[in-house]
Write a protein that holds these residues in place. Structure first.
Motif, PDB file in Angstrom:
ATOM      1  N   HIS A  33      33.119  60.061  50.615  1.00 14.94           N
ATOM      2  CA  HIS A  33      33.504  61.480  50.647  1.00 14.94           C
ATOM      3  C   HIS A  33      34.437  61.862  49.484  1.00 14.94           C
ATOM      4  O   HIS A  33      34.663  63.035  49.241  1.00 14.94           O
ATOM      5  N   LEU A  34      34.950  60.852  48.753  1.00 13.66           N
ATOM      6  CA  LEU A  34      35.808  61.136  47.601  1.00 13.66           C
ATOM      7  C   LEU A  34      35.124  60.848  46.261  1.00 13.66           C
ATOM      8  O   LEU A  34      35.724  61.063  45.211  1.00 13.66           O
ATOM      9  N   GLU A  35      33.896  60.401  46.300  1.00  6.93           N
ATOM     10  CA  GLU A  35      33.186  60.058  45.060  1.00  6.93           C
ATOM     11  C   GLU A  35      32.950  61.267  44.151  1.00  6.93           C
ATOM     12  O   GLU A  35      32.830  61.109  42.942  1.00  6.93           O
ATOM     13  N   GLN A  36      32.911  62.441  44.726  1.00 13.10           N
ATOM     14  CA  GLN A  36      32.672  63.625  43.907  1.00 13.10           C
ATOM     15  C   GLN A  36      33.817  63.909  42.935  1.00 13.10           C
ATOM     16  O   GLN A  36      33.648  64.586  41.937  1.00 13.10           O
ATOM     17  N   TYR A  37      35.035  63.401  43.232  1.00 12.26           N
ATOM     18  CA  TYR A  37      36.188  63.623  42.360  1.00 12.26           C
ATOM     19  C   TYR A  37      36.324  62.560  41.279  1.00 12.26           C
ATOM     20  O   TYR A  37      37.081  62.749  40.323  1.00 12.26           O
ATOM     21  N   ALA A  38      35.621  61.459  41.403  1.00  6.05           N
ATOM     22  CA  ALA A  38      35.753  60.348  40.454  1.00  6.05           C
ATOM     23  C   ALA A  38      35.394  60.748  39.024  1.00  6.05           C
ATOM     24  O   ALA A  38      36.161  60.437  38.101  1.00  6.05           O
ATOM     25  N   PRO A  39      34.273  61.449  38.755  1.00  6.74           N
ATOM     26  CA  PRO A  39      33.968  61.804  37.364  1.00  6.74           C
ATOM     27  C   PRO A  39      35.031  62.688  36.717  1.00  6.74           C
ATOM     28  O   PRO A  39      35.327  62.553  35.532  1.00  6.74           O
ATOM     29  N   MET A  40      35.626  63.562  37.515  1.00 12.15           N
ATOM     30  CA  MET A  40      36.651  64.450  36.973  1.00 12.15           C
ATOM     31  C   MET A  40      37.868  63.651  36.499  1.00 12.15           C
ATOM     32  O   MET A  40      38.338  63.821  35.363  1.00 12.15           O
ATOM     33  N   PHE A  41      38.370  62.755  37.319  1.00 14.97           N
ATOM     34  CA  PHE A  41      39.550  61.980  36.940  1.00 14.97           C
ATOM     35  C   PHE A  41      39.220  60.953  35.865  1.00 14.97           C
ATOM     36  O   PHE A  41      40.061  60.638  35.028  1.00 14.97           O
ATOM     37  N   GLN A  42      38.005  60.434  35.856  1.00 15.58           N
ATOM     38  CA  GLN A  42      37.600  59.528  34.779  1.00 15.58           C
ATOM     39  C   GLN A  42      37.526  60.273  33.454  1.00 15.58           C
ATOM     40  O   GLN A  42      37.918  59.744  32.414  1.00 15.58           O
ATOM     41  N   TYR A  43      37.069  61.517  33.479  1.00 17.86           N
ATOM     42  CA  TYR A  43      37.040  62.320  32.260  1.00 17.86           C
ATOM     43  C   TYR A  43      38.456  62.575  31.754  1.00 17.86           C
ATOM     44  O   TYR A  43      38.718  62.515  30.563  1.00 17.86           O
ATOM     45  N   PHE A  44      39.376  62.866  32.669  1.00 18.17           N
ATOM     46  CA  PHE A  44      40.757  63.111  32.249  1.00 18.17           C
ATOM     47  C   PHE A  44      41.345  61.873  31.584  1.00 18.17           C
ATOM     48  O   PHE A  44      42.061  61.984  30.587  1.00 18.17           O
ATOM     49  N   SER A  45      41.035  60.697  32.099  1.00 19.74           N
ATOM     50  CA  SER A  45      41.528  59.459  31.483  1.00 19.74           C
ATOM     51  C   SER A  45      40.914  59.280  30.095  1.00 19.74           C
ATOM     52  O   SER A  45      41.603  58.872  29.149  1.00 19.74           O
ATOM     53  N   PHE A  46      39.620  59.584  29.973  1.00 20.81           N
ATOM     54  CA  PHE A  46      38.944  59.463  28.674  1.00 20.81           C
ATOM     55  C   PHE A  46      39.475  60.492  27.679  1.00 20.81           C
ATOM     56  O   PHE A  46      39.719  60.190  26.517  1.00 20.81           O
ATOM     57  N   ALA A  47      39.660  61.730  28.121  1.00 23.16           N
ATOM     58  CA  ALA A  47      40.124  62.799  27.240  1.00 23.16           C
ATOM     59  C   ALA A  47      41.547  62.560  26.769  1.00 23.16           C
ATOM     60  O   ALA A  47      41.935  62.991  25.681  1.00 23.16           O
ATOM     61  N   LYS A  48      42.320  61.857  27.560  1.00 21.35           N
ATOM     62  CA  LYS A  48      43.701  61.551  27.180  1.00 21.35           C
ATOM     63  C   LYS A  48      43.746  60.631  25.969  1.00 21.35           C
ATOM     64  O   LYS A  48      44.678  60.693  25.165  1.00 21.35           O
ATOM     65  N   GLU A  49      42.735  59.813  25.795  1.00 21.98           N
ATOM     66  CA  GLU A  49      42.681  58.854  24.696  1.00 21.98           C
ATOM     67  C   GLU A  49      42.096  59.452  23.415  1.00 21.98           C
ATOM     68  O   GLU A  49      42.189  58.847  22.365  1.00 21.98           O
ATOM     69  N   GLU A  50      41.472  60.628  23.490  1.00 23.00           N
ATOM     70  CA  GLU A  50      40.859  61.225  22.313  1.00 23.00           C
ATOM     71  C   GLU A  50      41.914  61.665  21.312  1.00 23.00           C
ATOM     72  O   GLU A  50      42.972  62.148  21.671  1.00 23.00           O
ATOM     73  N   ARG A  51      41.581  61.492  20.038  1.00 27.34           N
ATOM     74  CA  ARG A  51      42.475  61.902  18.959  1.00 27.34           C
ATOM     75  C   ARG A  51      41.674  62.668  17.914  1.00 27.34           C
ATOM     76  O   ARG A  51      40.513  62.359  17.652  1.00 27.34           O
ATOM     77  N   PHE A  52      42.298  63.620  17.275  1.00 25.28           N
ATOM     78  CA  PHE A  52      41.678  64.381  16.207  1.00 25.28           C
ATOM     79  C   PHE A  52      41.897  63.617  14.916  1.00 25.28           C
ATOM     80  O   PHE A  52      43.036  63.329  14.536  1.00 25.28           O
ATOM     81  N   THR A  53      40.797  63.290  14.235  1.00 24.78           N
ATOM     82  CA  THR A  53      40.924  62.428  13.055  1.00 24.78           C
ATOM     83  C   THR A  53      40.552  63.114  11.752  1.00 24.78           C
ATOM     84  O   THR A  53      40.654  62.494  10.692  1.00 24.78           O
TER      85      THR A  53
END
Length: 144
Positions: free
Chosen positions: A38-58
């Protein structure tokens, strides 16, 4: 127990009342693989936030702009505006009635204004009678 805590944190998260530490707990929880169904629907959202936190403008940003033409064009436009404002004469030369209208039109207008003045004077004579009436009634009402 941990599942209740995560559900409460999710509720606080969607109410926008979580702290940064609580959001980090949610990101860590949803980065795991064993998430209840019942909580799997939120997993992609929080995984995206973790991925987006690591992005850098180069990409390299140019520090010097190349639009010097627009700068000089704006300076020239302001200069032209100021020169036009300095030499602008808002008051036109006075024009006499004889230059604008014919003698016949002027005579007709004078006749119409004389008729208007005569009728206006008749109306003001009636006002004199009203003033006299008001003055006499005030004498009797105030008993001077």
């Amino acid at each position: 127990m941990e599942l209740d805590k995560i559900e409460k944190l999710l509720e606080k998260y969607f109410d926008a009342t979580t702290t940064v530490a609580e959001e980090e707990i949610l990101r860590e929880y949803f980065s795991n693989e064993n998430i209840p169904a019942h909580l799997e629907q939120y997993a992609p959202m929080f995984q995206y936030f973790s991925f987006a936190k690591e992005e850098r403008f180069t990409k390299q940003l140019p520090l010097k702009t190349r639009n010097t033409f627009y700068k000089w064009a704006s300076v020239a436009a302001v200069a032209v505006f100021m020169i036009g404002f300095y030499f602008y004469d808002p008051s036109p030369e006075p024009v006499s009635l004889a230059d604008q209208y014919t003698e016949e039109e002027i005579a007709s207008a004078q006749e119409a204004l004389a008729l208007l003045a005569m009728n206006f004077n008749k109306g003001t004579e009636q006002l004199y009678h009203l003033e006299e009436f008001e003055r006499n009634t005030n004498k009797f009402l105030t008993k001077e």
